[in-house]
Motif scaffolding. Structure first.
Motif, PDB file in Angstrom:
ATOM      1  N   PRO A 347     -78.120  16.836 -37.208  1.00  0.00           N
ATOM      2  CA  PRO A 347     -77.673  15.722 -36.361  1.00  0.00           C
ATOM      3  C   PRO A 347     -76.513  14.929 -36.969  1.00  0.00           C
ATOM      4  O   PRO A 347     -75.698  14.356 -36.236  1.00  0.00           O
ATOM      5  CB  PRO A 347     -78.929  14.849 -36.216  1.00  0.00           C
ATOM      6  N   LEU A 348     -76.398  14.927 -38.284  1.00  0.00           N
ATOM      7  CA  LEU A 348     -75.256  14.278 -38.917  1.00  0.00           C
ATOM      8  C   LEU A 348     -73.982  15.081 -38.650  1.00  0.00           C
ATOM      9  O   LEU A 348     -72.914  14.511 -38.399  1.00  0.00           O
ATOM     10  CB  LEU A 348     -75.503  14.137 -40.420  1.00  0.00           C
ATOM     11  N   TYR A 349     -74.095  16.403 -38.696  1.00  0.00           N
ATOM     12  CA  TYR A 349     -72.956  17.251 -38.339  1.00  0.00           C
ATOM     13  C   TYR A 349     -72.554  17.029 -36.881  1.00  0.00           C
ATOM     14  O   TYR A 349     -71.363  16.960 -36.564  1.00  0.00           O
ATOM     15  CB  TYR A 349     -73.307  18.723 -38.577  1.00  0.00           C
ATOM     16  N   LEU A 350     -73.529  16.891 -35.995  1.00  0.00           N
ATOM     17  CA  LEU A 350     -73.206  16.628 -34.591  1.00  0.00           C
ATOM     18  C   LEU A 350     -72.491  15.295 -34.445  1.00  0.00           C
ATOM     19  O   LEU A 350     -71.595  15.145 -33.604  1.00  0.00           O
ATOM     20  CB  LEU A 350     -74.478  16.654 -33.743  1.00  0.00           C
ATOM     21  N   GLY A 351     -72.863  14.319 -35.277  1.00  0.00           N
ATOM     22  CA  GLY A 351     -72.137  13.058 -35.284  1.00  0.00           C
ATOM     23  C   GLY A 351     -70.699  13.248 -35.722  1.00  0.00           C
ATOM     24  O   GLY A 351     -69.780  12.669 -35.137  1.00  0.00           O
ATOM     25  N   TRP A 352     -70.490  14.060 -36.763  1.00  0.00           N
ATOM     26  CA  TRP A 352     -69.108  14.342 -37.191  1.00  0.00           C
ATOM     27  C   TRP A 352     -68.329  15.025 -36.072  1.00  0.00           C
ATOM     28  O   TRP A 352     -67.169  14.692 -35.811  1.00  0.00           O
ATOM     29  CB  TRP A 352     -69.096  15.252 -38.423  1.00  0.00           C
ATOM     30  N   LEU A 353     -68.969  15.987 -35.406  1.00  0.00           N
ATOM     31  CA  LEU A 353     -68.292  16.731 -34.351  1.00  0.00           C
ATOM     32  C   LEU A 353     -67.915  15.819 -33.184  1.00  0.00           C
ATOM     33  O   LEU A 353     -66.802  15.893 -32.654  1.00  0.00           O
ATOM     34  CB  LEU A 353     -69.184  17.878 -33.874  1.00  0.00           C
ATOM     35  N   ALA A 354     -68.830  14.928 -32.795  1.00  0.00           N
ATOM     36  CA  ALA A 354     -68.516  13.960 -31.737  1.00  0.00           C
ATOM     37  C   ALA A 354     -67.333  13.089 -32.148  1.00  0.00           C
ATOM     38  O   ALA A 354     -66.430  12.817 -31.355  1.00  0.00           O
ATOM     39  CB  ALA A 354     -69.738  13.103 -31.434  1.00  0.00           C
ATOM     40  N   SER A 355     -67.336  12.672 -33.406  1.00  0.00           N
ATOM     41  CA  SER A 355     -66.243  11.854 -33.913  1.00  0.00           C
ATOM     42  C   SER A 355     -64.927  12.625 -33.887  1.00  0.00           C
ATOM     43  O   SER A 355     -63.889  12.104 -33.480  1.00  0.00           O
ATOM     44  CB  SER A 355     -66.563  11.389 -35.330  1.00  0.00           C
TER      45      SER A 355
END
Length: 396
Positions: A347-355
């Motif tokens: 989920p932290l990677y998904l946050g990076w991807l959204a960013s």
């Protein structure tokens, strides 16, 4: 138009000619191998190379090419350790000077790209030549978020695709990779990954990057992006742990050699909203696990971002670098089960991807943002080295 005949273990009229190059092609559909052989025939003189193919029932090929059968591996979307062992053994048997290894979908590489890869190790003092692909949008995000910046920061190698599908090797590099493959189990049926750039840097060998243009990227069947992230990142973490003595030495990174084409991800608002929602749920439900991995300052920052609207969501580059470094430390220390650790990173990677999608949608070129991420990893490397040597110091 060249005539064709079935490939077999028999050699052509060039049977006794001394070849300079071995091209090792992993198993691929017949039509892909047809394209690879046609491109090789255009790129090289027939007597300068030997082609080893893993296809069990190879298709027809130009009669001038010398084609042999190689032991088959179960490679589907990346090179496997056994491929490196077989490539070196065949290269040594035929006394060639260099090896080019090609993964699935290599028929999408142009003859010019194939020749450039080979010439880098044949005509220059290069041990490992890695391709720099021009990929379409929404491709290679795990590489951009983790593999590239982490490899660049730790091993001072500006190789945009450190887990490339194709590569060219000097004979001493081929021997090094074969030895590494044997150590980790060349006959293994699991998803073991070999990291050529890391091996080259640890050995003090020369690495170069070659513009390869567009390339079709094979998609693994029956495995989702979360499993891929856990598999690849966990493997890289393990290799970094094994090579700690090499990457902790100060190294001067090579100068930047190219400006990559600007490519904007085609992410939609809905995609970003789902990514941010996954990040928010994790922030609410994974605090106990994250608190075992991340220092208080990072947890506070993540909590602040969890209440931001999806369209305004931004994850600072230095925070992302610190998160990856702390997860690497936790992997080394086995703070929690490694499978659970990789799951907590998703989920932290998904946050990076959204960013990343938001940053590029606002007008920043995708490659410019990725370079900023890599620079943040480089700047924060002293933090990783300090925590690696003194893991009990949990910086706030």
């Amino acid at each position: 138009m060249a005539t064709t005949n079935p490939i077999s273990g028999q050699t052509s009229t060039a049977e006794n000619a001394a070849a300079n190059l071995l091209v090792m092609a992993t198993a691929m559909p017949a039509e892909q191998l047809d394209g690879v052989l046609a491109n090789l025939s255009e790129a090289f003189s027939a007597d300068s190379l030997i082609v080893a193919t893993q296809n069990e029932q190879p298709p027809s090929a130009p009669t001038t090419l010398r084609v042999i059968t190689a032991p088959r591996s179960n490679a589907t979307w990346m090179l496997r350790p056994g491929d490196f062992v077989h490539a070196y053994e065949i290269a040594r048997e035929h006394d060639v000077r260099a090896v080019v290894m090609l993964g699935p979908n290599a028929n999408s590489l142009s003859p010019l790209a194939l020749r450039a890869l080979a010439e880098a190790v044949l005509n220059a003092s290069t041990d490992l030549a890695m391709p720099h692909y021009t990929l379409p949008p929404n491709t290679g995000f795990i590489n951009s978020a983790i593999l590239y910046p982490l490899t660049r920061a730790l091993f001072a190698a500006r190789v945009r695709f450190p887990l490339a599908l194709d590569l060219a090797l000097s004979m001493r590099m081929a021997e090094r990779l074969a030895a590494a493959a044997r150590r980790i189990g060349a006959s293994s049926d699991d998803d073991t990954i070999l990291w050529p750039v890391n091996e080259a840097v640890a050995a003090g060998f020369t690495v170069d990057e070659i513009d390869a243009g567009p390339r079709a990227v094979p998609q693994p069947a029956g495995i989702d992006v979360n499993a891929i992230l856990a598999l690849i990142t966990g493997s890289l973490f393990g290799d970094i742990e094994a090579k700690a003595a090499a990457w902790q030495r100060p190294r001067r990174p090579p100068l930047m050699r190219r400006t990559s084409p600007d490519m904007l991800p085609a992410g939609s608002t809905a995609d970003v909203a789902r990514m941010v929602e996954a990040f928010r749920l994790a922030n609410a439900n994974l605090q106990e696990i994250w608190s075992l991995v991340l220092p208080p300052h990072s947890l506070v920052m993540l909590k602040r971002f969890s209440v931001v609207e999806p369209s305004a969501f931004r994850l600072p580059e230095n925070l992302w670098a610190r998160i990856v470094f702390d997860f690497l430390i936790a992997y080394r220390l086995r703070t929690i089960n490694r499978g659970h650790l990789m799951g907590a990173l998703i989920p932290l990677y998904l946050g990076w991807l959204a960013s990343h999608i938001n940053v590029t949608a606002a007008g920043t070129a995708a490659e410019r943002h990725i370079e900023a991420v890599a620079s943040a990893f480089e700047l924060d490397k002293p933090y990783l080295v300090a925590r690696w040597r003194w893991p009990d110091r949990f910086n706030a």
